[in-house]
Design an enzyme around this catalytic site. Structure first.
Site, PDB file in Angstrom:
ATOM      1  N   LYS A  51       1.033   4.104   7.459  1.00 32.62           N
ATOM      2  CA  LYS A  51       0.125   5.021   6.743  1.00 32.62           C
ATOM      3  C   LYS A  51       0.787   6.378   6.642  1.00 32.62           C
ATOM      4  CE  LYS A  51      -3.715   2.446   6.531  1.00 32.62           C
ATOM      5  NZ  LYS A  51      -4.303   2.014   5.281  1.00 32.62           N
ATOM      6  N   SER A 108       0.793  -1.225   0.000  1.00 29.10           N
ATOM      7  CA  SER A 108       0.000   0.000   0.000  1.00 29.10           C
ATOM      8  C   SER A 108       0.832   1.285   0.000  1.00 29.10           C
ATOM      9  CB  SER A 108      -0.967   0.003   1.185  1.00 29.10           C
ATOM     10  OG  SER A 108      -0.262   0.290   2.366  1.00 29.10           O
TER      11      SER A 108
END
Lengths: 143, 417
Positions: A101, A64
Site C-alpha cells: 500500500k 492495485s
C-alpha cells in the site's frame, strides 16, 4: 539439531563472471591502456541494496499498484530498517497477509491507499495501529 | 542474546498468518517437534514429540506443523548475527539462535543497549529475541532465561539490576539442571552433596567442587558467583568433530542401500573437511533402527583409525564401508551417519612417502569439489554415491515453507489488492 545447510543468499550481481572480470596484462604484447581505469563492473547489489541485513526481495501479486508502476509479478526491494514516511510504498500486515500500500500520514490519521481508485482506503488513528513489515525502495518491473 | 522459538519465529517473519497460532517445526524427515511456539507449548506438546502422534489432533487444535526450512533459518540466523555485530565487535556466535556479546558501560546504558538490540532484531530482521546482561556468561544465560519467562522484563534482563533477594529467590527455585553447562548426568552427584538448586551451587565452595567434579564445574560455580571464567570465543573453529547424520524418509533394508548412504556421507564429510583445510584421523560409521519399533533392534557401529590424517573421499568412503559387514539384510534402518573426529589442519605433518596417499596426490578430492562448485552438488560423485534423481531415502520435507530469502522462485508474495 540436524546438519545446517549453509544458505545461498540471492545475488543480483554477476558473481559467476567476477573471476574473469579484470583485464590482465599479457606477458608479451602491449599492456591494455584501460587496465588502470578498471574498478570492476556494476554490481546491482551495491546500488539496489543499501542494507544487506535488513533487505528482502518480495514478489507482487495483483494490480492495485499499477499506477505507481508496480505490476503483477514484479519484484520489490524492501528495506525493513527504514522509517516509513508520508508517501512511502510500504508492505503492511493486513489480516495476516503481506500487503502493498501507499502510506499517507495526515494530521487526522493514517491511511493505507492503493494507487488505484477501485480499491478502498484503510484508515487508522495512528501509525502504531499498523504493522509495517518494510518499506519498498525499488521495483524490479518486467518490461 | 537468544531468539525466541527461533524456527517458528523465522517462519512467522514471512507468514504473519501464523502469528498467534500454535506452530511447531519438525525435525529432519518430519520426525518430531523441535521448535514449539508458546501457543503449541500451552497445548501440552512436548519437545521431541513425534509428529505421527500429534497429526490426528492437529486439525482440532488448529496446529500448524512445518518441515525444517534450513535454508531460511540459516539466512535469518546470519542476518541476526550480522546485526548484533553492529553493537559489538566482540561477538561469539554460540549456535544458530544464540550469541554472546561483550559490551561495557553503565547499568542504564547496558539496559538501553539491550533494548535497542531487541528492537533492531524485531524491526530489521523480523524475529523476537531476548537479552540477558550479566558479568559472566553463565549468569547472562540465566538472565536471558528469566527475561524470556517473565513478561515484566520486556525481553531484556540485566542480572544486577534485579534486587538481590529476587535473584536469590529465583536461584533457590531453579534446579541445577537449568544452568548452562551442567550436564544432566551430574545432577545426581550434586544432589548427593545436598546441592539441588542453583542457589545451592552458587554457595558451594569452588575448590571442593573442583576436587569432587572437575575444573569445568568449578568454573560454573565461580561464574555463578560473578567471576568470569569462561572466555569469549571468537570463532568456534577448534571444533573436533563433524557429523553427517539423517533419518530416512523410507527405511533402508538392504546392504546395498546403506552402502550408498555411507558413500554419500563420506563424500560430504570430505568436502566439508577440505573446505576448512582439515584432515580427520578417526571415522565412525553407524546405522540404527527405529526407537518406535521394539521388535527390531539393530545398532551397528564401527570406529576406525584412518591410515593417515586425511580428507580424501576415496579413503573416507572405504572406511565408512567397514560398517557394512555388521548390517543385517532385511532389517529396517531409519537412520545412519558418519562422524569424523580427531581433526587437524591439513598439511602440517608431511607423511613419509611410503604412507602418502595416492589419491590425495592426484587431487581427486579437489577435483570433485571444483566440479561440484561449478556444476552444482550432485553433478559428480564417487561410485555408490550415485548422481541423478536423489535416492529415495533422501530427506522428507513434506510441509516445507518457501525458502523465502535464498531462492528466486520462492520469494514472499505481497498482495496488491
Amino acid at each position: 539439531m540436524g546438519v545446517i545447510v549453509g544458505p545461498r543468499v540471492i545475488d543480483a550481481g554477476l558473481s559467476l563472471v567476477t573471476a574473469l572480470l579484470a583485464p590482465v596484462a599479457v606477458a608479451a604484447g602491449y599492456p591494455s591502456p584501460a587496465q588502470d581505469y578498471f574498478d570492476g563492473r556494476i554490481d546491482l547489489n551495491e546500488h539496489l541494496v543499501k542494507d544487506v541485513t535488513s533487505t528482502f526481495i518480495v514478489r507482487v501479486v495483483g494490480q492495485s499498484m499499477e499506477q505507481a508502476g508496480i505490476s503483477d509479478g514484479d519484484e520489490l526491494v524492501v528495506n525493513r530498517a527504514l522509517e516509513p514516511k508520508n508517501g512511502s510504498v510500504v508492505i503492511a500486515v493486513l489480516d495476516g497477509e503481506l500487503t502493498i500500500k501507499r502510506l499517507r500520514i495526515t494530521p487526522t490519521g493514517v491511511i493505507l491507499q492503493a494507487d488505484n481508485p477501485r480499491f478502498p482506503d484503510i484508515e487508522v488513528p495512528a501509525l502504531s495501529d499498523l504493522i509495517i513489515w518494510g518499506v519498498a525502495t525499488r521495483c524490479l518491473h518486467h518490461v | 542474546m537468544d531468539v525466541n522459538c527461533f524456527y517458528a519465529s523465522a517462519e512467522r517473519a514471512f507468514n504473519p498468518a501464523l502469528e498467534g497460532k500454535p506452530v511447531i517445526v519438525l525435525s529432519n524427515n518430519d520426525g518430531c517437534a523441535v521448535t514449539r511456539s508458546p501457543e503449541a507449548k500451552r497445548l501440552g506438546i512436548a519437545m521431541g514429540e513425534p509428529w505421527f502422534k500429534l497429526r490426528p489432533r492437529a486439525k482440532e487444535w488448529g496446529l500448524v506443523a512445518l518441515s525444517s526450512n534450513y535454508e531460511l533459518y540459516g539466512d535469518i540466523s546470519a542476518r541476526v548475527m550480522e546485526l548484533l555485530g553492529r553493537y559489538s565487535a566482540w561477538l561469539e556466535v554460540y549456535s544458530i539462535d544464540e550469541a554472546f556479546l561483550g559490551v561495557k558501560g553503565e547499568p542504564d546504558q547496558l539496559l538501553a543497549l539491550g533494548r535497542e538490540m531487541k528492537a533492531a532484531c524485531r524491526r530489521n530482521v523480523g524475529v523476537p529475541v531476548c537479552v540477558g546482561i550479566a558479568p559472566t556468561k553463565t549468569l547472562a544465560k540465566l538472565a536471558n532465561k528469566w527475561a524470556k519467562n517473565n513478561p515484566a522484563f520486556g525481553g531484556v534482563c540485566r542480572w544486577e539490576s534485579v534486587p538481590a533477594e529476587q535473584r536469590e529467590a529465583l536461584m533457590a527455585k531453579l534446579s541445577v539442571i537449568e544452568i548452562w553447562g551442567v550436564a544432566t548426568r551430574l545432577t545426581k552427584r550434586l544432589n548427593a552433596m545436598g546441592i539441588f538448586s542453583i542457589l545451592d551451587l552458587t554457595r558451594a565452595n569452588p575448590v571442593a567442587i573442583r576436587d569432587k567434579f572437575s575444573i569445568v564445574m568449578m568454573r560454573t560455580v565461580l561464574e555463578l558467583q560473578g567471576t568470569p571464567c569462561i572466555p569469549m570465543e571468537e570463532e568456534r573453529i577448534g571444533r573436533d568433530q563433524l557429523i553427517f547424520s539423517r533419518s530416512f524418509s523410507t527405511p533402508i533394508i538392504t546392504t546395498a542401500g546403506l552402502r550408498q548412504v555411507m558413500s554419500v556421507y563420506a563424500q560430504m564429510a570430505s568436502a566439508r573437511l577440505a573446505k576448512h583445510d582439515l584432515q580427520a584421523k578417526v571415522l565412525t560409521a553407524f546405522a540404527a533402527t527405529s526407537h518406535f519399533n521394539p521388535n527390531e533392534k539393530s545398532f551397528p557401529s564401527v570406529c576406525l583409525a584412518l591410515p593417515m590424517p586425511t580428507a580424501d573421499p576415496v579413503l573416507l568412503t572405504r572406511a565408512a564401508h567397514a560398517l557394512l559387514p555388521q548390517v543385517h539384510e532385511g532389517v529396517k534402518y531409519v537412520r545412519a551417519g558418519i562422524m569424523v573426529t580427531d581433526l587437524r589442519p591439513s598439511g602440517n605433518q608431511k607423511p613419509l612417502e611410503l604412507f602418502e596417499n595416492p589419491h590425495e596426490e592426484r587431487g581427486i578430492g579437489i577435483l570433485l569439489e571444483d566440479v561440484a562448485k561449478r556444476y552444482g552438488r550432485g553433478s559428480i560423485g564417487l561410485g555408490h554415491a550415485g548422481i541423478k534423481g536423489g535416492p529415495d531415502w533422501s530427506m522428507k520435507r513434506d510441509m516445507l515453507s518457501p525458502r523465502y530469502t535464498t531462492h528466486w522462485d520462492e520469494l514472499p508474495l505481497v498482495k496488491a489488492a
